[in-house]
Design an enzyme around this catalytic site. Structure first.
Site, PDB file in Angstrom:
ATOM      1  N   HIS A   1      42.021  31.619  43.938  1.00  0.00           N
ATOM      2  CA  HIS A   1      40.581  31.376  43.885  1.00  0.00           C
ATOM      3  C   HIS A   1      40.302  29.876  43.997  1.00  0.00           C
ATOM      4  CE1 HIS A   1      38.924  35.307  43.299  1.00  0.00           C
ATOM      5  NE2 HIS A   1      39.594  35.544  42.184  1.00  0.00           N
TER       6      HIS A   1
ATOM      7  N   GLU B   1      37.902  37.948  46.856  1.00  0.00           N
ATOM      8  CA  GLU B   1      38.828  38.712  46.018  1.00  0.00           C
ATOM      9  C   GLU B   1      40.039  39.199  46.819  1.00  0.00           C
ATOM     10  OE1 GLU B   1      39.379  39.805  42.789  1.00  0.00           O
ATOM     11  OE2 GLU B   1      38.060  38.130  42.343  1.00  0.00           O
TER      12      GLU B   1
ATOM     13  N   HIS C   1      47.097  35.274  42.192  1.00  0.00           N
ATOM     14  CA  HIS C   1      45.731  35.683  42.543  1.00  0.00           C
ATOM     15  C   HIS C   1      44.712  34.677  42.018  1.00  0.00           C
ATOM     16  CE1 HIS C   1      42.315  38.718  42.680  1.00  0.00           C
ATOM     17  NE2 HIS C   1      41.879  37.887  41.733  1.00  0.00           N
ATOM     18  N   GLU C   2      44.797  34.357  40.725  1.00  0.00           N
ATOM     19  CA  GLU C   2      43.792  33.492  40.124  1.00  0.00           C
ATOM     20  C   GLU C   2      43.833  32.081  40.698  1.00  0.00           C
ATOM     21  OE1 GLU C   2      41.440  34.623  38.538  1.00  0.00           O
ATOM     22  OE2 GLU C   2      42.200  36.592  38.007  1.00  0.00           O
TER      23      GLU C   2
ATOM     24  N   HIS D   1      35.362  43.299  43.524  1.00  0.00           N
ATOM     25  CA  HIS D   1      36.726  43.781  43.328  1.00  0.00           C
ATOM     26  C   HIS D   1      36.974  45.098  44.068  1.00  0.00           C
ATOM     27  CE1 HIS D   1      36.055  41.063  39.902  1.00  0.00           C
ATOM     28  NE2 HIS D   1      37.341  40.792  40.025  1.00  0.00           N
TER      29      HIS D   1
END
Length: 531
Positions: free
Chosen positions: A353, A373, A349-350, A433
């Site tokens: 970004h 997100e 996920h990170e 989120h």
């Protein structure tokens, strides 16, 4: 005065992304020498196509194009992404994509909200110092804050105006990176918007996550090994509990071993390399997923590996990607009940970004922030499916290992008590989120369809918002469609309606406009009230 931590809330709705059909002139394909690379030829032709179709692109006097990314299709077509400047100032919401056929002829365009990027004057009436001071006041939860103003043309809502975009950077209560970006009108001093400068996923953990695994290390001259991946180029380091604001790519301490055996797999391990094992391996899985499934070599598609820091801050219960240091940061948990934040889908996920930042650069505000997100949730989950690990099996439960039973879920996002299942005109006012729930729900419906089913031992029950029945086509196909939509058609101000158009364009490209896949994408969007 000691500031108090601020919660992550994005309060400004995103601007509309536009996909414009072209009615302007097409520039004849440029004659290129045999030595001219296809990428450079596509860039040159795209610049010419923008110039010769200035009315379509809103490209006028004082503007310039700044290359952002290039996608080359197998059939020779190209998609060239540019940011824009006006009299040397960045234009926020002015990014565009030029779509060309194999001969360099203009086919279509995608652009963010701004059409005309011109402002009457680039001389601000509000001083930089005033803008910086106002930004500091708007970010009370940031400790040791430094305020850096930048003059821009702000046109994210489609109307260009001179503005100060001020980045407030510092640390939070646990030494984690914290910051705000505050945009103020450079003529009136009015605050236009503010949003979080950093991309974070909130989570807690209760175990070491992937069991016994193989990791790629580097043998050192003279003996021993270090956690440097020679295949993918990333290095995993101990941050020694430094705060994020103190970290640079050159910071930290290398992990070394004389045996090439790392960690002990224990919860709250005293062996600091235990967290590094999961971080190192999961960074590799993320790299491999993008490389082997989407043909992307690293976060920026330049083949370069990132720096991965574990043990960041003190009792920091989170993880984060940072563009500024091109690094991944993970905390140690809360110090009492939650261990390190290095599980597979959280790290996927990170790092996603970073991929989003390098491509569509979806603004972290309003609906575009929710899509940012959601994109990280989608590809973090896809990394988990791709890894096919027997301990952390693939599912549609985001961060289920570090936040049992899950932090967010795709089949019915509202089960977390805050996320949106369906689109409405107020979705853009939610924290990003939570507005991401619309995109996550779409992804589940398009992948698996509506109704009750059990997958990998997990029972899901997804209902549509319009009462329709949706048949899914599998997450692998939908992820490929979403990746193409992100990298080819989306822009910084794309909203959910724009995301529907972008993903349908991508489905058409990959499978055809009358295909089952195209229809499934459309049906799933209708199923979450995006039409």
């Amino acid at each position: 005065m000691t500031p108090t931590p601020s919660s992550r809330r994005a309060r400004v709705a995103g601007a509309v992304a536009v996909v414009a059909a072209l009615a302007g002139a097409t520039v004849p394909a440029a004659t290129a020498s045999a030595a001219t690379a296809p990428r450079e030829a596509a860039i040159s032709q795209a610049r010419a196509n923008v110039t010769h179709n200035a009315a379509v692109f809103g490209f006028g006097t004082g503007q310039d194009l700044v290359l952002k990314d290039v996608v080359l299709d197998a059939d020779g077509a190209s998609h060239v992404r540019f940011d824009r400047t006006f009299q040397g100032l960045p234009v926020v919401g002015g990014d565009l994509v030029v779509h060309q056929d194999a001969k360099g002829r203009l086919k279509d365009s995608s652009r963010a909200a701004a059409h005309d990027a011109a402002v009457k004057s680039t001389v601000p009436k509000v001083t930089a110092q005033s803008g910086a001071a106002g930004a500091l006041a708007a970010a009370p939860g940031v400790q040791d804050a430094v305020s850096t103003p930048e003059l821009v043309v702000w046109a994210a809502d489609g109307t260009p105006r001179l503005a100060w975009r001020t980045t407030v950077a510092g640390t939070g209560a646990h030494g984690e990176p914290a910051g705000k970006i505050v945009v103020t009108d450079a003529t009136t001093g009015e605050q236009i918007e503010s949003y979080d400068a950093e991309h974070q996923a909130t989570g807690t953990g209760n175990s070491e996550y992937t069991g016994r695994i193989s990791i790629d290390t580097t043998a050192k001259t003279g003996g021993g090994y270090t956690l440097t991946d020679p295949v993918r180029g990333h290095v995993t380091k101990d941050a020694n509990n430094l705060s994020a604001s103190s970290l640079k790519a050159t910071s930290g301490t290398a992990f070394n071993s004389t045996t090439n055996v790392w960690g002990d797999g224990k919860k709250f391990s005293t062996d600091r390399s235990t967290a590094a094992v999961d971080a190192h391996a999961n960074t590799a899985w993320t790299y491999d997923y993008y490389k082997n499934v989407h043909g992307r070599s690293g976060i920026k598609n330049d083949g370069k590996g990132a720096t991965v820091f574990v043990h960041v801050g003190t009792n920091w219960d989170n993880a984060q990607w940072s563009d500024s240091c091109f690094c991944m940061m993970t905390g140690d948990g809360n110090g009492s009940s939650d261990p390190e934040q290095v599980d597979l889908d959280t790290m996927g996920h990170e790092m996603t970004h970073g991929v989003t930042s390098a491509t569509a650069n979806l603004r972290y505000s309003g609906e575009s922030g929710g899509l940012n997100e959601s994109t990280s949730d989608i590809f973090g989950t896809m990394v988990e499916w791709y890894a096919n690990n027997s301990v952390d099996t693939g599912d549609y439960l985001f961060s289920d290992q570090s936040t049992p039973p899950w932090l967010r879920r795709f089949d019915k996002p509202s089960l977390d008590g805050s996320s949106a299942d369906c689109w409405s005109s107020s979705v853009g006012k939610l924290d990003v989120h939570y507005s991401s729930g619309v995109g996550n729900h779409w992804f589940y419906l398009a992948s698996e369809g509506s109704g009750s089913k059990t997958i990998n031992g997990v029972t899901y029950n997804s209902a549509t918002c319009n009462g329709s029945a949706v048949t899914g086509i599998g997450h692998d196909k939908i992820a490929k469609i979403w990746y193409r939509a992100l990298t080819v058609y989306m822009t910084s101000t794309t909203n959910y309606k724009g995301a529907r158009a972008a993903s349908l364009n991508a489905a058409r490209d990959l499978y055809g406009a009358s295909s089952t896949e195209y229809n499934a994408v459309a049906a799933a969007w209708s199923g979450v009230n995006v039409s």
